[in-house]
Design a protein around this motif. Structure first.
Motif, PDB file in Angstrom:
ATOM      1  N   LYS A  21     -47.850 -37.779  20.418  1.00 28.17           N
ATOM      2  CA  LYS A  21     -46.553 -37.211  20.057  1.00 28.17           C
ATOM      3  C   LYS A  21     -46.322 -37.235  18.558  1.00 28.17           C
ATOM      4  O   LYS A  21     -45.646 -36.380  18.011  1.00 28.17           O
ATOM      5  CB  LYS A  21     -45.432 -37.987  20.759  1.00 28.17           C
ATOM      6  N   SER A  22     -46.906 -38.271  17.872  1.00 28.24           N
ATOM      7  CA  SER A  22     -46.643 -38.407  16.452  1.00 28.24           C
ATOM      8  C   SER A  22     -47.449 -37.421  15.610  1.00 28.24           C
ATOM      9  O   SER A  22     -47.193 -37.264  14.433  1.00 28.24           O
ATOM     10  CB  SER A  22     -46.951 -39.840  15.999  1.00 28.24           C
ATOM     11  N   VAL A  23     -48.462 -36.792  16.226  1.00 24.03           N
ATOM     12  CA  VAL A  23     -49.226 -35.778  15.489  1.00 24.03           C
ATOM     13  C   VAL A  23     -48.315 -34.583  15.227  1.00 24.03           C
ATOM     14  O   VAL A  23     -47.722 -34.033  16.153  1.00 24.03           O
ATOM     15  CB  VAL A  23     -50.473 -35.344  16.287  1.00 24.03           C
ATOM     16  N   PRO A  24     -48.177 -34.152  13.967  1.00 23.50           N
ATOM     17  CA  PRO A  24     -47.163 -33.141  13.639  1.00 23.50           C
ATOM     18  C   PRO A  24     -47.503 -31.711  14.048  1.00 23.50           C
ATOM     19  O   PRO A  24     -46.617 -30.865  14.068  1.00 23.50           O
ATOM     20  CB  PRO A  24     -47.040 -33.258  12.114  1.00 23.50           C
ATOM     21  N   PHE A  25     -48.761 -31.418  14.341  1.00 23.47           N
ATOM     22  CA  PHE A  25     -49.098 -30.033  14.689  1.00 23.47           C
ATOM     23  C   PHE A  25     -50.290 -30.002  15.639  1.00 23.47           C
ATOM     24  O   PHE A  25     -51.017 -30.987  15.807  1.00 23.47           O
ATOM     25  CB  PHE A  25     -49.402 -29.201  13.436  1.00 23.47           C
ATOM     26  N   LYS A  26     -50.466 -28.846  16.259  1.00 25.13           N
ATOM     27  CA  LYS A  26     -51.604 -28.609  17.141  1.00 25.13           C
ATOM     28  C   LYS A  26     -51.970 -27.142  17.051  1.00 25.13           C
ATOM     29  O   LYS A  26     -51.194 -26.313  16.540  1.00 25.13           O
ATOM     30  CB  LYS A  26     -51.260 -28.979  18.590  1.00 25.13           C
TER      31      LYS A  26
END
Length: 259
Positions: A21-26
């Motif tokens: 969830k803490s990853v800002p992008f995908k």
């Protein structure tokens, strides 16, 4: 014993979920901006993040497009394309493309980064010339820098007046130090409602385009996405403002302040 193992399993899954969830992008993230010049809707710009390959290696690819719209296109035609291919883990760029046409002013540049040789080759296709620049593993291009900062900096740890500094290469001017100053917390009214933001000031070169070094202001969402909400620039012949006008494929919830 089974309960303990089950508890450990649940905690492990929760930890992985929290980390994701803490990853800002995908891959799939798409952002659209409406650019205003004075009272006019002058142009639009998009950023689209996808998966791709460079020399057989799986990387992120960002394609940025900008163009004038409506009546503004009759007076000043802009068709800009930027592409960046960067590492999914450490964010290092492998290839950068800048192909622009701004009222007849054109550029067609491709930069390939070789970290084993610590060199970047810039191919100026318009003028049919090539240049080599010495680089380190910390260099970024104009587009990859945006994603690198989003992923690698915890904005909550910043203090007002603090600078984020990066080595950057995106033109034949060579490698230079890019500086981004943290200004503080702000709340903006947007088409989506009120959005809590962190305000930054990218330092730019004063002169032909910008009035001063601090002529550019950037507001980023104060959530796990860290997406641009507004960009405002004071230029030599007025001011330009870009507002977030559309989004899709965010990795986290876009937070709106509910009154």
């Amino acid at each position: 014993m089974k309960k303990i193992l089950l508890l450990i399993f649940v905690i492990a899954i929760s930890a992985v979920h929290a980390q994701e969830k803490s990853v800002p992008f995908k891959s799939g993230e798409w952002l659209k901006f409406r650019i205003h010049y004075g009272i006019f809707n002058a142009s639009s710009a998009t950023l689209h993040l996808t998966n791709d390959y460079v020399n057989g290696k799986s990387v992120y690819k960002v394609r940025g497009e900008g163009k004038t719209t409506g009546a503004a296109r009759v007076f000043y035609k802009v068709d800009d394309v930027y592409e960046s291919y960067f590492d999914k883990e450490d964010g290092r760029p492998y290839k950068f493309v800048r192909k622009i046409d701004e009222g007849g002013y054109t550029k067609d540049i491709e930069i390939n980064f070789d970290y084993n040789k610590k060199k970047a080759e810039l191919n100026d296709k318009k003028n049919e010339k090539k240049e080599n620049f010495t680089i380190t593993n910390k260099v970024q291009d104009l587009i990859s820098a945006f994603y690198y900062i989003r992923k690698n900096y915890d904005f909550n740890d910043l203090t007002e007046g603090e600078f984020i500094k990066l080595d950057m290469l995106y033109d034949d001017d060579g490698v230079y130090q890019f500086k981004l100053k943290y200004v503080g917390i702000d709340t903006l009214k947007t088409k989506y409602g009120k959005v809590a933001c962190l305000k930054f000031r990218p330092y730019v070169q004063s002169g032909r385009v910008f009035k001063e070094e601090e002529s550019l202001s950037l507001w980023v969402s104060n959530d796990d996405n860290k997406i641009p909400i507004r960009i405002k620039a004071d230029i030599a012949v007025g001011s330009i403002k870009a507002d977030l006008d559309g989004y899709n494929g965010l990795n986290n919830q876009f937070k709106i302040i509910m009154d």
